[in-house]
Design a protein around this motif. Structure first.
Motif, mmCIF file in Angstrom:
data_model
loop_
_atom_site.group_PDB
_atom_site.id
_atom_site.type_symbol
_atom_site.label_atom_id
_atom_site.label_comp_id
_atom_site.label_asym_id
_atom_site.label_seq_id
_atom_site.Cartn_x
_atom_site.Cartn_y
_atom_site.Cartn_z
ATOM 1 N N GLN A 1 0.816 -1.181 0.027
ATOM 2 C CA GLN A 1 0.109 0.111 -0.073
ATOM 3 C C GLN A 1 0.902 1.233 -0.067
ATOM 4 O O GLN A 1 0.238 2.348 -0.041
ATOM 5 N N SER A 2 2.146 1.213 0.103
ATOM 6 C CA SER A 2 3.058 2.428 -0.069
ATOM 7 C C SER A 2 2.899 2.826 -1.388
ATOM 8 O O SER A 2 2.935 2.045 -2.361
ATOM 9 N N LEU A 3 3.172 4.097 -1.638
ATOM 10 C CA LEU A 3 3.101 4.828 -2.875
ATOM 11 C C LEU A 3 4.333 4.286 -3.826
ATOM 12 O O LEU A 3 4.107 4.108 -4.922
ATOM 13 N N PHE A 4 5.553 4.110 -3.050
ATOM 14 C CA PHE A 4 6.668 3.124 -4.024
ATOM 15 C C PHE A 4 5.995 2.059 -4.455
ATOM 16 O O PHE A 4 6.220 1.919 -5.767
ATOM 17 N N GLN B 1 3.124 1.022 -5.372
ATOM 18 C CA GLN B 1 2.125 1.288 -6.236
ATOM 19 C C GLN B 1 2.764 1.723 -7.517
ATOM 20 O O GLN B 1 2.229 1.506 -8.464
ATOM 21 N N LEU B 2 3.930 2.501 -7.522
ATOM 22 C CA LEU B 2 4.306 3.311 -8.636
ATOM 23 C C LEU B 2 5.248 2.095 -9.227
ATOM 24 O O LEU B 2 5.230 1.948 -10.618
#
Lengths: 260, 247, 424
Positions: free
Chosen positions: C382-385, C387-388
């Motif tokens: 779930q962290s932005l990293f 997801q990217l």
């Protein structure tokens, strides 16, 4: 200090940006609750939003506010008030106004939805707590950037960079470290690395309280055991406090010696 | 009343004030003059504690101002460009400063004097530059102080308001108040100042009354100022073209 | 010829009735002929009926060694506390219905149960209420029995040892387990060496361990059951030819929970099942030649997790909706066939409008591969990293396996049926 706090709070409360920030949380929380199949899903989506957005908005808005106030500070500081009080007043003023917009923005839809009649009300409280802590931390960092850089452009750049560092790049580094040390037991390292970054800490904390904890498997269980203990809670609180306190202490010290 | 003792200020390597010693007497209207970047504003700010001096000491009414704040209860300051909090209304700003100064303001007369009555409920961001300066003046003169420090007080003022400002200054001066101000409008200096301090590149090159200056140069005030500048240029071998503008 | 046979048959019936078989009704109750269940049984002839009236009977170790009908009126309560089984059946053709058995003690030496069948076949156990017992119904070497409409509630605490199973079959074949509700035991239904078992319409929930647990039991089918909120879900291990159909695996949610755990399974069918909100909907280890068809996977942590040697499986025409990870496997080159599934994550297009996406779908997320190598990295979920990272990999796959893909992902979810038809 309370007077300065009061006025910067009311000044900010009337800023368009504060309204926008409030409306954003209001609309997104309402939409998420309306669209998602369950409250737990809404809580996690809301967490994803606030974990990314609160640090970004806080650090940017804080930096802008600091520079905007630089001129007015000349007047304030010429008044018979201590410098540290002017600084703290303004800092707490912006913390109060951004925190207030956020808390109100997500509380209205959640309370109307009836969160306190579901078993997810504690998840919701954790959302609020983590959001407010992140606001406090990233505003503290934004003032740190403001105090140390007279050049606005450089300040904004640093703000974005700081956010990028903590929100994205840090996790990349964590992953890299985990890969490097693959053959060792990693729970402790993961735990330490997570606690050190307030964004990761906030995310993990909410995940562990929510249904999502099951997805984290064994690692999640280790984390949960730690977070559940008194030591764990003390360590988290202490680290959060350091993230607010160290920049703030340094800021006040620097602010006292600064020329305006 | 004010004494600067061997005051110097460096911004990184740049020396803005160079070993300035100077005393200003109570009850006088003193103008600080000099070209842009000569250190006028810095000098004023060191007195207010806005700028911390690198070396030296400042005494106000006989005691040091370093790391103190309560002496400022006796000083009112009109800053040069003021970006007031955008979202406040005029009356809220007045109330705020009054709150911060302990509630001793006497605004009403000034509000009428400068015709701000109808703008009290306006947001500051909707005001014109001249109106902002009037508000700025009200904030400064609304408090009974022994010393008024005015940084470019005439900025943006229309002629009527300027006349009212002059009257106000003379009124207060008559009550024994002291003034320290900067301006780049020479006629205003001639009208208002008893004493002038002329700064150039962080050093005092003249201090005294206007009449003394005129006598020294045997000409009118403006010419005397020009000569003062040229003199120092020859002395330093600088380029006179760069320092033509007096402010 | 036929007439002669009919006459013999007639004589047979008469003969039985002359002996008094199936004639007597023995009544047990406070003011009835018998006050003790055990005495009534001792006095009964084969095929008699023992009627137990409403009341409380503190009697353990009731032995039924002849074919009887034991029938309760208004659920008489038999308290079996002590170091014995409550009721032990050692005869064929016994019917026990409408009674309540409670308080059979936990025992670490013997598997004490409310109703135990030992080498007893053709028995019927129905409409009973078993509560707060160590084991509920225990079959040993007993075949062709019918267990239906019972409610079996255990007293499970946290640990697996102090709690037994609700229904436990051991070396027992051809039994039918229908429409029971089991809860709060160790396993809801446990089969060990129990071939040809039919399990239908049961509701197994809140067990400490598995809702249903197969060990070494071949040729079984379970149809139309619900498994909810069990500690570890349903486990099917070391068995062949299992049909699993129309079941609902729901909210088996915990750090070591599965909807369905398949281990050493060959030739099974998993069809028309629903998997909703399970940590791992299906976990397979050495699962081979299994058809996964027309199932729905919704809101699970992992849809499929196939590890180790899983070969020749078919995953087709399923719906994968809103799972954290749809598909995870550690097999680089897989002999499993994935086709025509609906994936809510699919971001392709369908230019020719034939309902099938024009580009293949790769259901494996980069981050799921990462967590295979470094399990602890899951904390970054779930962290932005992450997801990217997943987005980048989706746009330009470089690390995830190119072999595992659905070449014909459908654009709209399948309309699936989860209700058993009457003839199933």
């Amino acid at each position: 200090m309370l007077k300065v706090l009061k006025y910067s709070f009311f000044d900010l409360l009337r800023s368009r940006w504060t309204y926008l920030y409030f409306l954003f949380f209001l609309v997104s929380a309402a939409t998420l609750l309306y669209l998602s199949s369950g409250t737990s899903v809404a809580v996690i989506s809301m967490m994803n939003l606030e974990i990314i957005l609160i640090p970004l908005v806080s650090i940017m808005f804080g930096t802008i506010y600091y520079y905007q106030n630089a001129d007015f500070n000349k007047l304030l500081l010429s008044l018979p008030i201590k410098r540290s009080k002017v600084f703290l007043g303004q800092y707490l003023g912006i913390v109060a106004s951004l925190g207030f917009s956020f808390v109100l923005g997500i509380s209205i839809p959640f309370i109307v939805y009836g969160i306190f009649y579901t078993s997810y009300w504690d998840d919701f409280l954790y959302l609020l707590i983590v959001g407010v802590i992140l606001t406090t931390i990233f505003l503290s960092l934004s003032f740190l950037i403001g105090v140390n850089n007279t050049n606005k452009m450089k300040g904004f750049g640093l703000s974005i960079l700081t956010w990028l560092m903590l929100a994205v790049i840090y996790d990349g580094i964590v992953l890299f470290v985990l890969f490097l040390m693959e053959q060792y037991p990693l729970e402790k390292i993961t735990l330490i690395l997570t606690i050190l970054n307030p964004i990761d800490l906030g995310r993990t904390f909410i995940m562990l309280q929510s249904d999502q904890a099951a997805l984290l498997g064994f690692t999640g269980a280790v984390f949960r055991n730690f977070f559940g203990t008194k030591t764990g809670i003390s360590v988290i609180s202490f680290v959060s406090l350091l993230w607010v306190g160290i920049p703030l202490y340094y800021n006040i010290k620097k602010f006292k010696m600064k020329d305006f | 009343m004010i004494e600067f003792k061997h005051l110097s200020k460096n911004y990184q390597k740049k020396k803005v004030l160079k070993d300035i010693s100077l005393s200003i007497q109570a009850g006088k209207r003193t103008a600080v003059l000099g070209p842009n970047g000569s250190g006028k504003t810095t000098l004023i700010k060191t007195l207010l504690g806005l700028v911390i001096p690198t070396n030296g000491e400042i005494l106000y009414k006989g005691s040091t101002v370093s790391k103190k704040w309560s002496y400022r209860e006796n000083i009112s300051y009109l800053p040069q460009i003021t970006n007031f909090p955008d979202n406040l209304m005029v009356k809220e700003l007045l109330k705020m400063i009054n709150d911060l100064r302990g509630g001793t303001a006497a605004y009403q007369q000034l509000i009428e004097r400068f015709g701000v009555d109808n703008f009290l409920n306006e947001r500051i961001r909707n005001l014109s530059g001249g109106m902002v300066q009037k508000v700025n003046l009200i904030l400064t003169f609304g408090f009974d102080s022994d010393l008024y420090i005015l940084d470019e007080p005439s900025n943006g003022l229309d002629p009527t308001a300027l006349i009212k400002l002059k009257e106000l200054i003379f009124d207060l001066s008559g009550k024994g108040k002291s003034f320290l101000f900067t301006t780049h409008i020479l006629p205003l200096v001639e009208q208002l100042a008893d004493e002038i301090i002329f700064l150039l590149e962080g050093e005092i090159i003249f201090q005294g009354s206007i009449s003394t200056l005129k006598e020294n140069h045997q000409t009118n005030f403006e010419q005397a100022i020009v000569q003062l500048l040229q003199q120092s240029d020859k002395f330093r071998g600088g380029n006179p073209a760069q320092q033509q503008k007096i402010s | 010829m036929l007439q002669k046979r009919l006459i013999y048959l007639l004589f047979l019936f008469i003969g039985i009735s002359v002996q008094g078989y199936g004639q007597k009704r023995l009544e047990v109750g406070k003011d009835k002929a018998f006050t003790s269940v055990r005495k009534a049984i001792n006095n009964a002839q084969p095929f008699d009926t023992v009627l137990i009236y409403e009341g409380y009977y503190k009697e353990a170790d009731i032995q039924i060694d002849k074919p009887l009908v034991i029938e309760g009126i208004n659920y008489p309560e038999i308290d079996g506390s002590g170091d014995e089984n409550a009721i032990t059946v050692t005869s064929d053709s016994v019917t026990i219905r409408g009674i309540s058995v409670v308080n059979v003690s936990t025992n670490y030496m013997n598997d004490l149960a409310a109703i135990t069948l030992i080498k007893a076949s053709y028995c019927t156990l129905e409409n009973n209420r078993l509560r707060n017992n160590f084991f509920g119904i225990f079959l040993q070497r007993s075949n062709f029995n019918l267990i239906q409409n019972n409610r079996i509630e255990g007293n499970s605490k946290e640990d697996e040892v102090s709690s037994g199973n609700a229904v436990h079959l051991w070396y027992s074949k051809n039994n039918r387990i229908l429409n029971n509700e089991t809860l709060k035991h160790r396993d809801g239904i446990y089969l060990e060496f129990a071939d040809f078992t039919t399990i239908k319409g049961n509701f197994s929930h809140d067990q400490i361990r598995y809702g249903l647990h197969f060990m070494f039991s071949n040729n079984c089918k379970y149809i139309g059951n619900e498994f909810e909120n069990n500690g570890a879900g349903v486990a099917v291990m070391f068995s062949r030819n299992i049909l699993m159909r129309y079941n609902h695996f729901r909210r088996n949610w915990g750090s070591a929970s599965y909807g369905l755990l398949l281990k050493e399974i060959y030739d099974a069918e998993v069809v028309n099942n629903q998997f909703t909100e399970n940590t791992i909907a299906i976990y397979g280890e050495s699962a081979t030649r299994i058809k996964f068809l027309n199932n729905s996977f919704k809101d699970n942590g992992w849809g499929f997790k196939l590890l180790g040697s899983c070969y020749d499986n078919i995953v087709s025409e399923n719906n994968f909706i809103n799972n954290n990870f749809d598909f995870v496997t550690n097999v680089e080159k897989s002999s499993n066939t994935i086709s025509k599934n609906y994936w809510s994550e699919y971001s392709g297009y369908d230019l020719d409008r034939n309902g099938v996406g024009d580009i293949p779908h790769r259901p494996i997320k980069l981050f799921s591969v990462v967590t295979q190598v470094v399990p602890d990295a899951i904390i970054l979920n779930q962290s932005l990293f992450v997801q990217l990272l997943d987005l980048a990999e989706k746009v330009n796959p470089t690390i995830t396996s190119v072999h595992i893909k659905d070449p014909d992902p459908v654009m709209k979810p399948w309309r699936l049926f989860f209700k058993p038809k009457s003839n199933d």
